[in-house]
Design a protein around this motif. Structure first.
Motif, PDB file in Angstrom:
ATOM      1  N   LEU A   1      39.443  43.604  47.193  1.00  0.00           N
ATOM      2  CA  LEU A   1      38.927  42.732  46.144  1.00  0.00           C
ATOM      3  C   LEU A   1      37.606  42.100  46.557  1.00  0.00           C
ATOM      4  N   GLU A   2      37.560  41.677  47.824  1.00  0.00           N
ATOM      5  CA  GLU A   2      36.325  41.051  48.342  1.00  0.00           C
ATOM      6  C   GLU A   2      35.171  42.047  48.333  1.00  0.00           C
ATOM      7  N   LYS A   3      35.504  43.305  48.720  1.00  0.00           N
ATOM      8  CA  LYS A   3      34.478  44.346  48.718  1.00  0.00           C
ATOM      9  C   LYS A   3      33.994  44.610  47.289  1.00  0.00           C
ATOM     10  N   LYS A   4      34.979  44.628  46.356  1.00  0.00           N
ATOM     11  CA  LYS A   4      34.639  44.853  44.953  1.00  0.00           C
ATOM     12  C   LYS A   4      33.764  43.734  44.422  1.00  0.00           C
ATOM     13  N   VAL A   5      34.101  42.482  44.809  1.00  0.00           N
ATOM     14  CA  VAL A   5      33.303  41.329  44.374  1.00  0.00           C
ATOM     15  C   VAL A   5      31.884  41.426  44.922  1.00  0.00           C
ATOM     16  N   GLN A   6      31.797  41.844  46.202  1.00  0.00           N
ATOM     17  CA  GLN A   6      30.469  41.977  46.808  1.00  0.00           C
ATOM     18  C   GLN A   6      29.650  43.055  46.083  1.00  0.00           C
ATOM     19  N   GLU A   7      30.332  44.189  45.794  1.00  0.00           N
ATOM     20  CA  GLU A   7      29.641  45.256  45.084  1.00  0.00           C
ATOM     21  C   GLU A   7      29.203  44.798  43.689  1.00  0.00           C
ATOM     22  N   ASP A   8      30.140  44.097  43.007  1.00  0.00           N
ATOM     23  CA  ASP A   8      29.788  43.605  41.668  1.00  0.00           C
ATOM     24  C   ASP A   8      28.675  42.583  41.729  1.00  0.00           C
ATOM     25  N   SER A   9      28.719  41.754  42.779  1.00  0.00           N
ATOM     26  CA  SER A   9      27.676  40.743  42.936  1.00  0.00           C
ATOM     27  C   SER A   9      26.316  41.397  43.176  1.00  0.00           C
ATOM     28  N   THR A  10      26.324  42.433  44.017  1.00  0.00           N
ATOM     29  CA  THR A  10      25.078  43.166  44.286  1.00  0.00           C
ATOM     30  C   THR A  10      24.551  43.819  43.015  1.00  0.00           C
TER      31      THR A  10
ATOM     32  N   TYR B   1      43.200  42.115  49.451  1.00  0.00           N
ATOM     33  CA  TYR B   1      42.187  41.058  49.489  1.00  0.00           C
ATOM     34  C   TYR B   1      40.855  41.623  49.945  1.00  0.00           C
TER      35      TYR B   1
END
Length: 299
Positions: free
Chosen positions: A22-31, A19
């Motif tokens: 995934l959250e880190k990946k989402v943050q990176e993708d969001s950035t 999790y």
């Protein structure tokens, strides 16, 4: 601790790590998405500005095109007026030379004739002086007639282009040692009000004048022909030649400039091929109006 609790805890920890990842990946993708969005917005803004610039440029270009077209129309109108004025001035000056100065010279010669009859026939010296004066007067009358014929286009209007050009050629032959060889093929006898015949006559006249003044030529070939709805004129001499570009840049070649302008006003092409030491070739190509279908003259 029961084995079951230990397995659940491990699974929970693994799930928690997944999790977090995934959250880190989402943050990176969001950035990254925000950065891409900013880049896209910037690109869109630049594109909009470029479109605005192009619209502004296109507007200026259209405005400039309209101004250029208007300026060209004004130039065309002024050129036509200039050529028309030049022809009118030539005609008026020719008429003045022929009618007024010619009459004066004729009157003086007649008075001298009367003086000879009234004078003492034994006065040989007086007779010789009067004869000499009359000889000068005859030469002056010839020159006046020659100049007035060059200024006017009476022969062109009366006999047509071919005969007018032949008379020009004869005049050059009479007053110089230059051989003029004129040939025509399928040339119309009537050009209506197109002004083509006047333009061609003046072109040949100006070219021959330049040959006599500057070329030191021994022979001039003139060829005039009609084909495929166009009329073609070629003038070639074996004179000393010149650099057309250099001469035109001096601004002293009004004759050449008017020649080019005459052809341009008829939507034709005018070219000069010359160089020091190898003579000059002038070529002219003018489209003919459809109404010109009269029988052709041959020389």
């Amino acid at each position: 601790m029961p084995l079951e609790d230990t397995g659940n805890r491990a699974s929970y920890q693994e799930l928690h790590r997944a999790y977090d990842g995934l959250e880190k990946k989402v943050q990176e993708d969001s950035t990254e998405l925000k950065a891409k969005t900013l880049e896209l917005q910037k690109a869109n803004q630049e594109l909009k500005e470029e479109i605005d610039r192009r619209k502004t440029y296109e507007l200026k270009l259209n405005t400039f095109g309209e101004k250029l077209a208007k300026a060209y129309d004004q130039r065309d109108s002024l050129s036509r007026r200039l050529v028309s004025l030049l022809e009118r001035e030539r005609r008026e000056l020719g008429n003045t030379l022929h009618d007024q100065i010619g009459q004066v010279l004729t009157g003086v010669s007649a008075q001298l004739d009367g003086l000879k009859k009234e004078s003492n026939l034994e006065s040989a010296a007086l007779q010789e002086r009067i004869d000499a004066i009359q000889a000068h007067l005859r030469e002056s009358r010839y020159q006046v007639r020659y100049i007035s014929q060059g200024l006017r286009t009476d022969i062109l209007e009366k006999y047509g282009l071919c005969q007018a050009l032949e008379n020009l050629a004869d005049s050059v032959r009479d007053q110089s040692r230059v051989q003029v060889r004129l040939t025509t093929k399928n040339v119309s006898e009537d050009f209506g009000d197109s002004g083509i015949d006047v333009a061609l006559y003046r072109l040949v006249q100006e070219a021959l004048t330049n040959v006599l003044k500057h070329a030191d030529a021994t022979v001039v070939f003139i060829h005039l022909a009609e084909r495929n709805g166009k009329i073609f004129l070629t003038l070639e001499d074996d004179g000393k030649g010149f650099d057309p570009d250099a001469v035109l840049k001096t601004g002293k070649t009004l004759g050449l400039t008017i020649m080019k302008e005459r052809v341009s006003l008829l939507d034709g092409d005018f070219e000069i091929d010359s160089a020091p030491g190898r003579g000059t070739v002038i070529t002219v190509e003018i489209p003919l109006p459809r109404f010109i279908t009269s029988p052709a003259c041959m020389v």
